[in-house]
Design a protein around this motif. Structure first.
Motif, PDB file in Angstrom:
ATOM      1  N   SER A   6      43.488  34.743  35.242  1.00 37.71           N
ATOM      2  CA  SER A   6      42.281  35.257  35.889  1.00 37.71           C
ATOM      3  C   SER A   6      42.504  35.323  37.395  1.00 37.71           C
ATOM      4  O   SER A   6      43.456  34.727  37.930  1.00 37.71           O
ATOM      5  CB  SER A   6      41.080  34.362  35.584  1.00 37.71           C
ATOM      6  OG  SER A   6      41.267  33.080  36.182  1.00 37.71           O
ATOM      7  N   THR A   7      41.619  36.026  38.080  1.00 29.22           N
ATOM      8  CA  THR A   7      41.703  36.119  39.537  1.00 29.22           C
ATOM      9  C   THR A   7      41.487  34.745  40.175  1.00 29.22           C
ATOM     10  O   THR A   7      42.115  34.418  41.187  1.00 29.22           O
ATOM     11  CB  THR A   7      40.652  37.120  40.064  1.00 29.22           C
ATOM     12  OG1 THR A   7      40.876  38.394  39.438  1.00 29.22           O
ATOM     13  CG2 THR A   7      40.764  37.283  41.567  1.00 29.22           C
ATOM     14  N   LYS A   8      40.626  33.941  39.555  1.00 36.29           N
ATOM     15  CA  LYS A   8      40.370  32.583  40.077  1.00 36.29           C
ATOM     16  C   LYS A   8      41.649  31.745  40.057  1.00 36.29           C
ATOM     17  O   LYS A   8      41.974  31.037  41.025  1.00 36.29           O
ATOM     18  CB  LYS A   8      39.282  31.906  39.255  1.00 36.29           C
ATOM     19  CG  LYS A   8      38.869  30.543  39.797  1.00 36.29           C
ATOM     20  CD  LYS A   8      37.749  29.929  38.971  1.00 36.29           C
ATOM     21  CE  LYS A   8      37.383  28.549  39.511  1.00 36.29           C
ATOM     22  NZ  LYS A   8      36.297  27.925  38.735  1.00 36.29           N
ATOM     23  N   LEU A  10      44.674  32.940  40.050  1.00 40.61           N
ATOM     24  CA  LEU A  10      45.567  33.540  41.047  1.00 40.61           C
ATOM     25  C   LEU A  10      45.244  33.010  42.443  1.00 40.61           C
ATOM     26  O   LEU A  10      46.148  32.661  43.213  1.00 40.61           O
ATOM     27  CB  LEU A  10      45.426  35.065  41.020  1.00 40.61           C
ATOM     28  CG  LEU A  10      46.200  35.846  42.103  1.00 40.61           C
ATOM     29  CD1 LEU A  10      47.703  35.692  41.914  1.00 40.61           C
ATOM     30  CD2 LEU A  10      45.807  37.324  42.092  1.00 40.61           C
ATOM     31  N   ASN A  11      43.951  32.937  42.761  1.00 41.78           N
ATOM     32  CA  ASN A  11      43.528  32.449  44.087  1.00 41.78           C
ATOM     33  C   ASN A  11      43.928  30.998  44.316  1.00 41.78           C
ATOM     34  O   ASN A  11      44.335  30.617  45.413  1.00 41.78           O
ATOM     35  CB  ASN A  11      42.016  32.608  44.246  1.00 41.78           C
ATOM     36  CG  ASN A  11      41.594  34.057  44.340  1.00 41.78           C
ATOM     37  OD1 ASN A  11      42.424  34.932  44.595  1.00 41.78           O
ATOM     38  ND2 ASN A  11      40.312  34.334  44.131  1.00 41.78           N
ATOM     39  N   GLY A  33      50.727  39.306  39.819  1.00 41.46           N
ATOM     40  CA  GLY A  33      49.385  39.326  39.248  1.00 41.46           C
ATOM     41  C   GLY A  33      48.906  40.737  38.971  1.00 41.46           C
ATOM     42  O   GLY A  33      48.330  41.010  37.910  1.00 41.46           O
ATOM     43  N   VAL A  38      45.967  41.304  36.700  1.00 45.87           N
ATOM     44  CA  VAL A  38      45.051  40.390  37.419  1.00 45.87           C
ATOM     45  C   VAL A  38      44.958  40.885  38.859  1.00 45.87           C
ATOM     46  O   VAL A  38      45.894  40.728  39.650  1.00 45.87           O
ATOM     47  CB  VAL A  38      45.551  38.928  37.376  1.00 45.87           C
ATOM     48  CG1 VAL A  38      44.584  38.015  38.118  1.00 45.87           C
ATOM     49  CG2 VAL A  38      45.738  38.469  35.950  1.00 45.87           C
ATOM     50  N   LEU A  39      43.831  41.500  39.191  1.00 44.00           N
ATOM     51  CA  LEU A  39      43.690  42.116  40.514  1.00 44.00           C
ATOM     52  C   LEU A  39      43.168  41.105  41.542  1.00 44.00           C
ATOM     53  O   LEU A  39      42.255  40.326  41.250  1.00 44.00           O
ATOM     54  CB  LEU A  39      42.733  43.307  40.428  1.00 44.00           C
ATOM     55  CG  LEU A  39      43.162  44.460  39.510  1.00 44.00           C
ATOM     56  CD1 LEU A  39      42.101  45.548  39.498  1.00 44.00           C
ATOM     57  CD2 LEU A  39      44.510  45.027  39.935  1.00 44.00           C
ATOM     58  N   PRO A  40      43.750  41.119  42.748  1.00 45.62           N
ATOM     59  CA  PRO A  40      43.262  40.217  43.806  1.00 45.62           C
ATOM     60  C   PRO A  40      41.890  40.677  44.309  1.00 45.62           C
ATOM     61  O   PRO A  40      41.534  41.854  44.196  1.00 45.62           O
ATOM     62  CB  PRO A  40      44.328  40.351  44.893  1.00 45.62           C
ATOM     63  CG  PRO A  40      44.943  41.695  44.671  1.00 45.62           C
ATOM     64  CD  PRO A  40      44.877  41.956  43.199  1.00 45.62           C
ATOM     65  N   ASN A  41      41.133  39.748  44.848  1.00 47.51           N
ATOM     66  CA  ASN A  41      39.840  40.089  45.452  1.00 47.51           C
ATOM     67  C   ASN A  41      39.820  39.665  46.916  1.00 47.51           C
ATOM     68  O   ASN A  41      40.855  39.272  47.473  1.00 47.51           O
ATOM     69  CB  ASN A  41      38.693  39.458  44.661  1.00 47.51           C
ATOM     70  CG  ASN A  41      38.804  37.937  44.605  1.00 47.51           C
ATOM     71  OD1 ASN A  41      39.612  37.340  45.310  1.00 47.51           O
ATOM     72  ND2 ASN A  41      38.004  37.321  43.757  1.00 47.51           N
ATOM     73  N   THR A  44      41.293  36.233  47.719  1.00 47.88           N
ATOM     74  CA  THR A  44      42.762  36.200  47.698  1.00 47.88           C
ATOM     75  C   THR A  44      43.318  36.557  49.071  1.00 47.88           C
ATOM     76  O   THR A  44      44.160  35.828  49.620  1.00 47.88           O
ATOM     77  CB  THR A  44      43.307  37.218  46.666  1.00 47.88           C
ATOM     78  OG1 THR A  44      42.570  37.152  45.471  1.00 47.88           O
ATOM     79  CG2 THR A  44      44.775  36.966  46.387  1.00 47.88           C
TER      80      THR A  44
END
Length: 462
Positions: A6-8, A10-11, A33, A38-41, A44
Motif C-alpha cells: 500500500s502507499t502507507k 511505501l511511505n 512501488g 503502488v503510487l506515491p502521494n 511520500t
C-alpha cells in the motif's frame, strides 16, 4: 502471512530510508512501488523533501516539487513548511523563506502556524528581532485565524534572548502569563539559561521562585543551568547542593555536566570528592574524554605536580585520545608557572615540528609570560614565532601598555598593520594615550602618521 502493498507502507519505508540517509534507495523504492502499482502521494514526496533538505541541501529538496507536478501531485502546506525548515539551515535562509511564502500564496496554499514559526526563526537568525515580532503581531495575533502554540512562544523568547533583547523577552513572558497562556518548562529553561549567560542573577533567581510555585517541575536542563550559574559566581557549595538534589531525584547528567562539577570541586580544593566523582562516572559507564583529562591535568598543574600532569596526558594518548590546544596550553602554562621556562619553550618547539597548529598555545604562553612580568622573555618568544595573528599582536600591545612601554607598543602595533591584521580600537587608544602622557605631541602625531601610512601601503598592495 501475505502483506498487502500500500502507499502507507511505501511511505513508512521512504521515511526509514531517509532517516538512515539512504536517499538513493528511497528514490529506488518509489520507482519499484510505481512498477508494482503502488503510487506515491503528497506524503511520500514531503518525506523525500525533508530528507533532501536535511542531508543534501535546499536546492535538492526544492527540485522534488518539479517531479511532484510531473506526477500531477499538488504540493500542500507541509511541502512548503519542509522547504522553509530546510532553508533555515543555509546562510541566505530569510530570502529563501520569503520566496517559499510568496510561492505558497500565489498557488493558493494558506500558511499555518508552522509556516510563521519558521519565518520568525529565520528573521531572528538573520538578526531582525523587530521583523520577527511584527510577524507574530500582524499574522497571528491580529488576524486571529491561527492559534499560536508552545513552539511559537519558545521561538519568540529564544530569538529575543539570542539577539540581546532579554528584557523584551521577560516582558513578553510576563504578558503571556497575564493573558492566561499555558507556558511549558521549555520556556522557563530558555529564559533561565539566557539570564545565566547574561549574568542577570537576580532575575534568574526570581524566575526560579516563580517556577517552584508553578505547575511545572524543573528538569535536568533547569538544574544544569542553575548549577553552572552558581559555579560562575563561585558559589561552589550551592552548585554542589543542586547537583546532589538532581542525583537524588534520579536525573542523569551528561559528561559535560560531570566535567563542570569536577572543575568546581577542584577549584574549591575538594580533591577527595573529585576522585570519588570520577570513580562514579567510570562506574556508571562514562569514558573520560579529552575535556575530562584536561580538567584533571589542569588541577595537577595548579598543584605544581607537573610529572603527574604529564603522566595523565600520556594515559589519555594511550587510550587513543588526541591532545587538543587546551591540553598543550595547560601543560606549557604548568611548566612556566613551576619555573621551567626551558621546558615550556621545548614543548612549543616540539609543536612547531608537528602538524599541530601551535598558534593558540603560543599566544596563551606569551600572555602568561607578560602577566607574570617576564616581558623580555615574552618579546623573545614573540619575535621567534613564524606565524602570528591579530591576537598575538594585541596581547603584546596590551601588556606593553600595562608596563608603560608605549614606544615599544607603538612599534608592535605598526608591525601588526603592516602584516595586514586588524587592530583593536582599545589597543590604538591605549598607545595614543600613553604616548601623550609620556612623550610629546610630536610623538603622538608621528605615531598617527605612521599608522595611516602603513594602512595606505597595505591597501595599495591589495
Amino acid at each position: 502471512m501475505f502483506l498487502r502493498l500500500s502507499t502507507k507502507l511505501l511511505n513508512i519505508s521512504i521515511a526509514s530510508l531517509c532517516r538512515a540517509k539512504q536517499l538513493e534507495k528511497a528514490e529506488a523504492a518509489i520507482v519499484d512501488g510505481i512498477k508494482l502499482g503502488v503510487l506515491p502521494n503528497v506524503v511520500t514526496y514531503n518525506t523525500l523533501i525533508t530528507g533532501y533538505c536535511q542531508f543534501i541541501g535546499f536546492d535538492a529538496g526544492y527540485d522534488v516539487i518539479r517531479r511532484m507536478k510531473e506526477a500531477e501531485i499538488t504540493p500542500d502546506v507541509i511541502t512548503y513548511n519542509s522547504l522553509m525548515a530546510g532553508a533555515t539551515r543555509q546562510q541566505n535562509s530569510l530570502h529563501r523563506c520569503r520566496e517559499m511564502l510568496d510561492e505558497m500564496l500565489q498557488i493558493g496554499i494558506t500558511p499555518d502556524i508552522w509556516t510563521y514559526n519558521t519565518l520568525m526563526h529565520s528573521y531572528f537568525k538573520s538578526g531582525n528581532p523587530g521583523e520577527a515580532y511584527k510577524i507574530f503581531q500582524d499574522e497571528i495575533i491580529l488576524k486571529k485565524n491561527i492559534s499560536p502554540c508552545h513552539a511559537t512562544f519558545n521561538i519568540l523568547i529564544n530569538g529575543l534572548c539570542k539577539n540581546g533583547c532579554i528584557g523584551n523577552a521577560l516582558m513578553f513572558f510576563r504578558d503571556l502569563k497575564q493573558q492566561g497562556y499555558d507556558l511549558d518548562i521549555v520556556t522557563y529553561n530558555i529564559l533561565i539559561s539566557s539570564l545565566c549567560k547574561a549574568r542577570m542573577w537576580k532575575s534568574m533567581m526570581s524566575l526560579l521562585e516563580e517556577l517552584s510555585v508553578s505547575d511545572h517541575e524543573p528538569n535536568a536542563i533547569t538544574y544544569t543551568a542553575v548549577m553552572k550559574a552558581c559555579f560562575r559566581r563561585k558559589h561552589f557549595r550551592e552548585g554542589l547542593e543542586i547537583f546532589l538534589e538532581m542525583k537524588s531525584k534520579g536525573y542523569a547528567y551528561d559528561l559535560f555536566s560531570y566535567c563542570t562539577v569536577v572543575g568546581a570541586l577542584l577549584k574549591s580544593g575538594r580533591s577527595q570528592d573529585t576522585y570519588s566523582l570520577i570513580a562514579h562516572m567510570i562506574k556508571i559507564g562514562y569514558e573520560l574524554d579529552i575535556v575530562s583529562y584536561n580538567t584533571l591535568i589542569n588541577w595537577h598543574c595548579k598543584e605544581h605536580k607537573i610529572e603527574n600532569a604529564y603522566n595523565l596526558s600520556i594515559v589519555a594518548k594511550e587510550r587513543g585520545l588526541k591532545w587538543d590546544a587546551y591540553t598543550h596550553t595547560i601543560l606549557i602554562n604548568g611548566l612556566y608557572k613551576s619555573g621551567d621556562f626551558d621546558g615550556a619553550q621545548r614543548h612549543i618547539d616540539h609543536l612547531d615540528t608537528t602538524t599541530f597548529d601551535s598558534l593558540v598555545t603560543s599566544n596563551c604562553f606569551i600572555d602568561s609570560l607578560c602577566k607574570f612580568g617576564h616581558l623580555e622573555y615574552a618579546l623573545q618568544v614573540f619575535h621567534s614565532m613564524v606565524v602570528k595573528d591579530s591576537f598575538t599582536y594585541s596581547s603584546m600591545v596590551h601588556n606593553l601598555c600595562r608596563a608603560r612601554k608605549y614606544r615599544l607598543a607603538s612599534q608592535i602595533l605598526l608591525s601588526c598593520i603592516k602584516a595586514g591584521f586588524k587592530t583593536l580600537k582599545s589597543d590604538r587608544r591605549a598607545v595614543v594615550k600613553g604616548l601623550s602622557l609620556t612623550g610629546s605631541k610630536k610623538d603622538v602625531m608621528r605615531h598617527k602618521l605612521r599608522i595611516q601610512t602603513a594602512k595606505l601601503l597595505f591597501l595599495r598592495k591589495k
